[in-house]
Design an enzyme around this catalytic site. Sequence first.
Site, PDB file in Angstrom:
ATOM      1  N   ASP A 220       0.823  -1.201   0.000  1.00  0.00           N
ATOM      2  CA  ASP A 220       0.000   0.000   0.000  1.00  0.00           C
ATOM      3  C   ASP A 220       0.866   1.265   0.000  1.00  0.00           C
ATOM      4  OD1 ASP A 220      -2.712   1.284   0.645  1.00  0.00           O
ATOM      5  OD2 ASP A 220      -1.468   2.021   2.286  1.00  0.00           O
TER       6      ASP A 220
ATOM      7  N   GLU B  84       1.204  -0.615  -4.973  1.00  0.00           N
ATOM      8  CA  GLU B  84       0.198   0.410  -5.208  1.00  0.00           C
ATOM      9  C   GLU B  84       0.933   1.737  -5.315  1.00  0.00           C
ATOM     10  OE1 GLU B  84      -3.462   3.010  -3.489  1.00  0.00           O
ATOM     11  OE2 GLU B  84      -1.702   2.546  -2.302  1.00  0.00           O
TER      12      GLU B  84
HETATM   13  C1  GLC Z   1      -4.212   3.353  -0.118  1.00  0.00           C
HETATM   14  C2  GLC Z   1      -5.513   2.622   0.090  1.00  0.00           C
HETATM   15  C3  GLC Z   1      -6.534   3.566   0.634  1.00  0.00           C
HETATM   16  C4  GLC Z   1      -6.025   4.196   1.907  1.00  0.00           C
HETATM   17  C5  GLC Z   1      -4.662   4.842   1.681  1.00  0.00           C
HETATM   18  C6  GLC Z   1      -4.030   5.280   2.968  1.00  0.00           C
HETATM   19  O1  GLC Z   1      -4.320   4.303  -1.110  1.00  0.00           O
HETATM   20  O2  GLC Z   1      -5.935   2.020  -1.095  1.00  0.00           O
HETATM   21  O3  GLC Z   1      -7.767   2.930   0.851  1.00  0.00           O
HETATM   22  O4  GLC Z   1      -6.929   5.166   2.359  1.00  0.00           O
HETATM   23  O5  GLC Z   1      -3.772   3.924   1.077  1.00  0.00           O
HETATM   24  O6  GLC Z   1      -3.667   4.192   3.751  1.00  0.00           O
END
Ligand code: GLC
Length: 631
Positions: A242, A284
């Site tokens: 993430d 991500e």
């Molecule tokens: C990522 C997740 C999201 C979250 C963010 C902060 O973008 O997909 O849902 O709010 O990280 O942790």
Amino acid sequence: MAASRRERGQRPAGRSVERRRQGRFPGAIRLPGIRPTALPARDSAGWYERAVFYEVFTRGFFDSNDDGVGDLAGLRAKLDYLEWLGVDCLWLLPHYPSPMRDGGYDISDFFTVRRELGTLDDLVALLDDAHRRGIRVITDLVMNHTSDEHPWFAESRSSRENSKSDWYVWNDDDQRWPEARVVFVDSESSNWTWEPQREQYYWHRFYSHQPDLNYENPDVVDAIFGVVRFWLDLGLDGFRLDAVPYLYQADGTSGENLPPTHELLRRLRKEVEADYPDRVLLAEANQWPADLVDYFGDGDECHMCFHFPLMPRVFMAVRREQRFPLAEILANTPEIPPGCQWAIFLRNHDELTLEKVSEEERDYMVAEYVKDPRMQRHLGIGRRLAPLLDGNRKLAELLYALLFSMPGSPVIYYGDELLMGDNVYLGDRDSVRTPMQWSPDRNGGFSRADFAQLYLPPLMDPVYGYEAVNVEAQQRNPSSFLHWIRTLLQTRRQFPVFGTGALELVACANPSVLAYVRDSRPEPPDSLSDEGARRGARRRDILRQGSRASSDPGANPVLCVNNLSRFGQPAELDLARWVGRTPVELLGRVPFGRIGPAMYPVTLGPHGFYWFELADERSPVTGDEIFGGSA
Ligand code: GLC
Ligand code: CA
């Protein structure tokens, strides 16, 4: 006070299964005779390059104990369904203890399962069952930050002299790194928040209750690597990493994609590769293509990366009824190293992000897709697939046909296989996180708890509510969307080129038609180096696993033709390269006319698409399968 092994994040002693069984696992983690799962068959290198992923919000999937919240045992109970649907890998949203102020991305303990979801035993039981069916499971790993309720932060914020004082990023003023953008523009005004106890500001790229960990501190790196090992030891098949671009900060920079971040990911990959073969790291990183590919490194960082720029352009192209936005991004997507793969998606648990489009494009998307200001979330749109398309099934089919045929491993968001709706009256991104709709029963078959006890209300409107849209009804109806998507998945599976093949755009004068051929890549020449030879051998393995004898349809290239317009369209395709081949439509196995030297004419219905196998003379293209009778 000496930090415990667990706090220091070291790999739990007793990495071996045996020691755990004997209950000699140290630390405060509840491990009731916990044992890792049996992993799936070994000979599966590169499985993620051909896999179809399914994103599960466990909380919203199925409630096994009637307390109003979906849980791991509930997910396990629904594996039959997921196997029937034909997905290869589940991605679970964060399962860790959390105050749940950001859907669990605000972690307060990295080493166990959030109580509402069950126990570590439940997770292992899920892994066992999933693996038995050949389904893999990855989960989110939030490396960038923790919850402000994490004990590490409690300690760090308590004073400037404590053992964790520099586990987070502190500063005397809130002026440092002004170039770094605020991500959640609609709720945060700065990346710094004042901490009165310590009388300093702490750094956070997301919500102010999510302080960023300080990766300049080697103890933090060790701690997080310990987390990674902990879960991989249990048998998880990998992680979605993430918010991974933000691990380091530096003066005069945006604090995204910095060299030390990549260095850290290379270290992580090395450790994972050494001790946990066949696991996957999926980044991500919501970045432009040129920055995005850096997360693959030279094949030595993440195995996979979400293709963020592609997603909004799918929606743009179908609304404009022009291929340009898609053709452009496909052409501008750099090649990726062998063994790497894109993760592509239409929707997920977040807003339809508009960070990686131009301002003009953003205005266009908002004008087209935001009918009510409530639908805007952060820098995007908080809606699900079906409502974005005004419930247009033909259009939804086209979007899935694109998703399943463009380069990358597709990720389906739970419920989108039913064309579930959303609830824009719920706050933040809860709009797209309502309970999975299983049946027309109470609470959509999601839970037998009282309605008032549910974590979120299920949809009950006449268009998308659970009485109209649910698994049971769609399973019973062979012409439902669910059956359609399942068939498409089965078809995709027969053609490994969808996963590992190259993409070649096909010239066509009609701007509403997007056509491309997916074909196997030429084998890379073996280099003299061991590494080159190893990669070459691996790629050949992968191709072999997915490929068949030359007369087998699965080995042929596939031509995909998509009509982005809501009206019927003619197309003349330049297929000169494939002269002599016969396009065989894949869903019905119907042979079309052989390709000659002239332009190849195709007529497409509104939002229509074709997948054609380009069969050569050796391929059986008689259409026996549909007309019956063998030659
Ligand atoms: C990522 C997740 C999201 C979250 C963010 C902060 O973008 O997909 O849902 O709010 O990280 O942790
Ligand atoms: Ca429950």
